[in-house]
Design a protein around this motif. Structure first.
Motif, short mmCIF file in Angstrom:
data_model
loop_
_atom_site.label_atom_id
_atom_site.label_comp_id
_atom_site.label_asym_id
_atom_site.label_seq_id
_atom_site.Cartn_x
_atom_site.Cartn_y
_atom_site.Cartn_z
N PHE A 1 -43.44 -30.09 2.12
CA PHE A 1 -42.83 -29.17 1.16
C PHE A 1 -42.61 -27.81 1.82
CE2 PHE A 1 -45.04 -32.36 -1.34
CZ PHE A 1 -44.06 -32.72 -2.25
N SER B 1 -40.84 -23.85 1.35
CA SER B 1 -40.33 -22.93 0.32
C SER B 1 -38.92 -22.44 0.64
CB SER B 1 -41.28 -21.74 0.16
OG SER B 1 -41.29 -20.97 1.34
N LEU B 2 -38.58 -22.32 1.91
CA LEU B 2 -37.24 -21.85 2.25
C LEU B 2 -36.25 -23.01 2.20
CD1 LEU B 2 -38.14 -19.44 5.19
CD2 LEU B 2 -37.42 -18.81 2.89
N HIS B 3 -34.98 -22.72 2.51
CA HIS B 3 -33.97 -23.78 2.41
C HIS B 3 -33.87 -24.60 3.69
CE1 HIS B 3 -31.76 -20.09 3.66
NE2 HIS B 3 -31.24 -20.91 4.54
N TYR C 1 -37.12 -19.14 11.05
CA TYR C 1 -36.81 -17.80 10.56
C TYR C 1 -37.21 -16.70 11.55
CZ TYR C 1 -41.67 -16.87 9.13
OH TYR C 1 -43.02 -16.66 9.13
N GLU D 1 -39.02 -31.86 1.67
CA GLU D 1 -38.41 -31.32 0.46
C GLU D 1 -38.38 -29.80 0.57
OE1 GLU D 1 -38.87 -31.59 -4.33
OE2 GLU D 1 -39.92 -33.14 -3.21
N ASP E 1 -36.94 -25.84 -0.61
CA ASP E 1 -36.86 -25.11 -1.87
C ASP E 1 -38.04 -25.37 -2.80
OD1 ASP E 1 -34.35 -23.96 -1.17
OD2 ASP E 1 -33.30 -25.75 -1.90
N PHE F 1 -41.69 -23.98 -3.47
CA PHE F 1 -42.67 -22.95 -3.16
C PHE F 1 -43.98 -23.39 -3.81
CE2 PHE F 1 -43.57 -18.09 -3.72
CZ PHE F 1 -44.30 -18.08 -2.53
N THR G 1 -43.56 -23.58 -7.70
CA THR G 1 -42.71 -24.69 -8.12
C THR G 1 -43.57 -25.86 -8.58
OG1 THR G 1 -41.24 -24.00 -6.34
CG2 THR G 1 -40.70 -26.05 -7.43
N THR H 1 -35.49 -12.63 9.91
CA THR H 1 -35.06 -13.66 8.96
C THR H 1 -33.57 -13.53 8.66
OG1 THR H 1 -37.25 -13.75 7.95
CG2 THR H 1 -35.43 -14.59 6.64
N ARG H 2 -33.11 -12.30 8.47
CA ARG H 2 -31.68 -12.11 8.24
C ARG H 2 -30.87 -12.67 9.40
NH1 ARG H 2 -29.91 -8.75 4.16
NH2 ARG H 2 -31.59 -7.75 3.01
N MET I 1 -30.76 -16.66 8.25
CA MET I 1 -29.52 -16.42 7.51
C MET I 1 -28.32 -16.22 8.44
SD MET I 1 -31.01 -16.75 4.68
CE MET I 1 -29.53 -16.70 3.68
N ARG J 1 -37.79 -29.71 -10.91
CA ARG J 1 -39.09 -29.09 -10.63
C ARG J 1 -39.18 -27.69 -11.26
NH1 ARG J 1 -42.63 -31.48 -7.32
NH2 ARG J 1 -41.94 -33.01 -5.75
N SER K 1 -41.63 -26.00 -14.35
CA SER K 1 -42.64 -24.99 -14.02
C SER K 1 -42.27 -23.56 -14.42
CB SER K 1 -42.95 -25.04 -12.52
OG SER K 1 -41.76 -25.05 -11.76
N ARG L 1 -28.94 -15.75 0.05
CA ARG L 1 -29.93 -16.13 -0.96
C ARG L 1 -29.84 -15.07 -2.05
NH1 ARG L 1 -34.11 -19.64 0.81
NH2 ARG L 1 -35.57 -18.67 -0.65
N ASP M 1 -28.74 -24.59 -2.62
CA ASP M 1 -30.18 -24.41 -2.84
C ASP M 1 -30.47 -23.66 -4.13
OD1 ASP M 1 -31.48 -25.25 -0.13
OD2 ASP M 1 -29.73 -24.04 0.40
N VAL M 2 -31.50 -24.10 -4.82
CA VAL M 2 -32.05 -23.35 -5.94
C VAL M 2 -33.57 -23.39 -5.77
CG1 VAL M 2 -32.22 -23.13 -8.44
CG2 VAL M 2 -30.14 -24.08 -7.43
N ALA M 3 -34.16 -22.23 -5.52
CA ALA M 3 -35.60 -22.18 -5.27
C ALA M 3 -36.30 -21.35 -6.33
CB ALA M 3 -35.87 -21.58 -3.89
N GLY M 4 -37.42 -21.85 -6.81
CA GLY M 4 -38.17 -21.09 -7.79
C GLY M 4 -39.15 -22.00 -8.52
N PRO M 5 -39.73 -21.56 -9.61
CA PRO M 5 -39.59 -20.20 -10.13
C PRO M 5 -40.37 -19.24 -9.23
CG PRO M 5 -41.24 -21.40 -11.38
CD PRO M 5 -40.67 -22.37 -10.39
N VAL N 1 -34.63 -11.21 0.32
CA VAL N 1 -34.12 -12.28 1.17
C VAL N 1 -34.80 -13.59 0.79
CG1 VAL N 1 -33.62 -13.09 3.50
CG2 VAL N 1 -33.70 -10.65 3.05
N THR O 1 -40.35 -14.85 -1.38
CA THR O 1 -41.69 -15.44 -1.36
C THR O 1 -42.73 -14.51 -0.73
OG1 THR O 1 -41.37 -16.50 0.81
CG2 THR O 1 -40.68 -17.75 -1.13
#
Lengths: 460, 281
Positions: free
Chosen positions: A169, A171-173, A181, A209, A211, A213, A217, A262-263, A267, B23, B27, B44, B84-88, B220, B223
């Motif tokens: 898992f 958290s980033l894309h 990054y 997987e 996205d 966090f 999540t 990271t930018r 990115m 997900r 949540s 992002r 992408d959709v990340a969260g919450p 950015v 997190t």
């Protein structure tokens, strides 16, 4: 008998040219150069290099295979202990590990082990070689890996080889953690190297997987209670940037190295196809002396800025790898050593216009054994700059600990472990989240240790 | 990849999108946000969560076209996929810590500026359902920027609307209505443009009314990793993404926060011009 020649130099992009592009600095060895360098290895009976490698790669064995021109076999040997050799060959601090303990280094130059590892990994990738997989011996139980950085990837790889059903898992894309990054393209190419090594893991059946966090999540308890994971490895790193705590650090133009990198890396802000902006500074000041400081400085240089690194101790104490410091100097980065910022100066609209610094001198050694810097009274001076990048290290995000009841941490938020096992049954951890900010290879070593521990735990 | 399952144009510049993100739908809690990366080369973009349906596995986001990225998102249609959709992300609202049964004795005033009505909605609805007294003020420059009026009525006892130009509801700014309603609440929550939250806080202070604000800073990763979102709160540097996004309004240095929002203004304007987008400020 070993060949008593000088170390074979590695070809690099010309400093003047590379200061304006993001292509890889080092070209690496070709087959001929690699074989020649391999001929220098003494093939020690008790190889000190292997002991000094955090993942215990059988170095003399793979070097011997390189010498014989059996690069495929060499890749097999390395793969037994490392799942990311193309990455480690590039970013490991070999001078303090394998190469630092090479017997040849006592009187001359050690064998260029890192460059040989890189050659073998690059050769295998270009030939489409895949690591031999799987002596499947387990039940295929589900294991969750939290974080796709070096610790998580190494842990996942070993568990998959043992036949576990592994999901990472992130958290980033994009997967890779700091490899993606943090470390810049010119030191570690993303598409050619990082993505390919991660693809190898996917080919082994590991699922990633993005996205997700963990802690927000989904929680670790959810993963274990509702999604059927029998064990969890936490390799979430140390991601929260430290700032200076001096006046003016929230002025426009002050960035953490994490943000700046990271930018540009994750990115891809340097590319005109990317929608993500990056601050275009004329004169950049970078505070810090580690690899991240060098990476940020050299990135700013490539984006067209004039760059000065400010570090409070002397050159000898720079924590960055010698190679990175050397490259930075070659490219034209200025160094203000024994210097510490005391205030960020802003213009009337709140944008950075300079950095007020003070000269330092080295006093008595502190608990780290390094002589601690002491300010020289009255020595303040200003450096003109329109951006300041802070590269003073990172600390641990407490989210996992806060959202996982019973997970013990120390004062600094690091997870407390015994042989990688945390205070929660079935939850293991390794890498920066346990040790505090360290290196890619140490994190990988911890990830592999945890894989072993998880295997022991699951087979009961 | 995250499929868009519904799209509605709310005003000429504001769209509501329903997205499959099971997900997050399971949540998400009031007060949290998410990050959307529309395309492979996209930014992002932090966005507020307007609604979520755990059973359907969808979340609803409301987006105002304000630049290249939000324009990309709003141009996508049902059946398209967001990369992408990340969260919450962020902490849930503080009232989520109050025992549910106790909420019925509480009185809340929400102040929504423009598209800020979207994140106010799930908060107001949660409290309204819990039996709290909830009043909502929605303010905007003109009637084209007033959204979610009908839904909001279902989430509160009284809804007040005002516009700068008087084209809908009362003519004037939200603080005018705040002053009129006075200190009849336990807590005020203001969500909208930074400048609105600044003045809402000044008014709340005058009324001696506690106020929570939700900060829409630059971000950015969202997190805690980059610090682009840092704000001074009670003199301490905080990260809006992990320490917030909601803070005690009294403690926020709004002037610094507004200044920090302009960091990429030049690049944004160039990108907008290149994409043929024009915005009246």
């Amino acid at each position: 008998m070993a060949n008593k020649i000088d170390r074979v130099p590695v070809r690099e992009q010309d400093p003047k040219v590379r200061a304006t592009n993001f292509e890889e600095v080092c070209y690496g060895y070709n087959a001929q150069e690699a074989q020649l360098e391999a001929s220098r290895c003494l093939g020690c009976k008790k190889p000190r290099c292997v002991d000094a490698c955090p993942v215990g790669i059988k170095i003399p064995a793979f070097i011997h295979q390189v010498l014989e021109g059996d690069f495929r076999a060499a890749f097999g040997t390395i793969s037994e202990d490392s799942s990311l050799p193309a990455i480690c060959g590039r970013v490991c601090p070999q001078e303090t590990q394998c190469e630092g303990s090479c017997i040849l280094g006592v009187k001359g130059q050690p064998v260029s082990i890192g460059k040989l590892e890189r050659f073998v990994a690059d050769y295998a990738r270009e030939q489409g070689e895949k690591a031999e997989d799987c002596h499947k011996q387990s039940s295929g139980a589900k294991v969750a890996i939290v974080g796709s950085g070096p610790a998580g990837l190494a842990c996942a790889s070993d568990l998959a080889k043992l036949g576990y059903d592994v999901t990472i898992f992130e958290s980033l894309h994009k997967a890779g953690g700091v490899l993606t990054y943090g470390i810049p393209e010119f030191r570690l190419p993303k598409k050619a190297v990082v993505e390919k090594e991660i693809q190898n893991l996917l080919d082994m059946g590991i699922k990633i997987e993005t996205d997700v966090f963990v802690g927000r999540t989904v929680t670790i308890d959810d993963l274990m209670d509702k999604e059927g994971f029998k064990a969890v490895f936490v390799g979430t790193g140390a991601g929260l940037p430290l700032f200076l705590g001096i006046p003016g650090e929230n002025l426009n133009g002050v960035f953490s190295a994490n943000e700046y990198l990271t930018r540009n890396n994750l990115m891809q802000a340097f590319s005109k196809d990317s929608d993500t902006p990056i601050f275009q500074a004329r004169k950049v000041c970078v505070v810090g002396g580690g690899n991240v400081a060098m990476d940020a400085a050299r990135t700013a240089l490539r984006l067209g800025s004039e760059v000065t690194i400010v570090y409070r101790r002397s050159e000898k104490e720079l924590p960055a790898r010698a190679e990175e410091v050397h490259h930075a100097k070659e490219e034209g980065i200025n160094f203000q050593l024994l210097t510490n910022p005391v205030e960020v100066l802003g213009d009337e609209n709140g944008w950075v216009r300079g950095i007020r610094c003070i000269r330092m001198e080295l006093g008595e050694p502190d608990e780290s054994g390094r002589r601690s810097p002491v300010p020289v009274e009255g020595s303040e001076f200003d450096i003109e700059a329109d951006a300041l990048i802070v590269a003073l290290g990172t600390k641990i995000n407490r989210l996992i600990a806060d959202t996982t009841p019973g997970l013990e941490t120390d004062r600094k938020g690091r997870l407390v472990t015994t042989e990688t096992a945390t205070s929660r049954k079935g939850v293991f951890a390794g890498g920066d989240v346990v040790t505090g900010a360290a290196t890619v290879i140490l994190a990988m070593g911890e990830g592999r240790k945890a894989a072993k521990a998880i295997h022991e735990y699951l087979k009961g | 990849m995250f499929k868009i399952t519904g799209k509605k144009q709310l005003t000429p510049l504001i769209y509501s999108l329903e997205v499959e993100a099971s997900r997050i739908a399971k949540s998400a809690k009031p007060g949290q946000f998410l990050i959307v990366r529309p395309t492979e080369n996209g930014e992002r973009v932090p966005l507020t969560i307007c609604d979520y349906d755990a059973e359907k596995g969808t979340v609803r986001i409301v987006v105002q076209i304000a630049g290249v990225s939000s324009n990309k998102i709003c141009k996508m249609n049902v059946g398209d996929f967001l990369c992408d959709v990340a969260g919450p992300l962020g902490k849930p609202s503080e009232f989520m810590d109050i025992p549910y049964e106790e909420l019925k004795n509480r009185r809340y005033l929400f102040v929504a500026g423009g598209v800020g009505a979207a994140p106010v909605y799930p908060q107001a609805m949660y409290l309204h359902k819990a039996g709290a007294h909830v009043d909502v003020i929605i303010g905007a420059r003109n009637k084209d920027l007033i959204i979610m009026e009908d839904e909001m009525k279902q989430a509160c006892s009284n809804l007040y609307i005002c516009t700068d130009d008087g084209s809908k509801g009362e003519k004037g700014v939200v603080t005018l209505l705040m002053e009129r309603l006075g200190n009849n609440y336990d807590m005020c929550v203001a969500i909208g443009p930074m400048i609105m939250m600044k003045f809402a806080t000044l008014t709340a202070k005058k009324l001696n009314l506690p106020i929570t604000v939700s900060l829409n800073t630059l971000m950015v990763d969202g997190t805690g990793m980059c610090g682009a979102c840092r704000v001074s709160v009670a003199g301490k540097t905080m990260f809006a993404c992990v320490d917030g996004p909601e803070f005690n309004g009294y403690d926020v240095d709004f002037d610094e926060a507004m200044r920090r929002q302009t960091l990429y203004r030049k690049q944004e304007q160039e990108a907008n011009a290149a994409a043929g987008l024009e915005f009246k400020r």
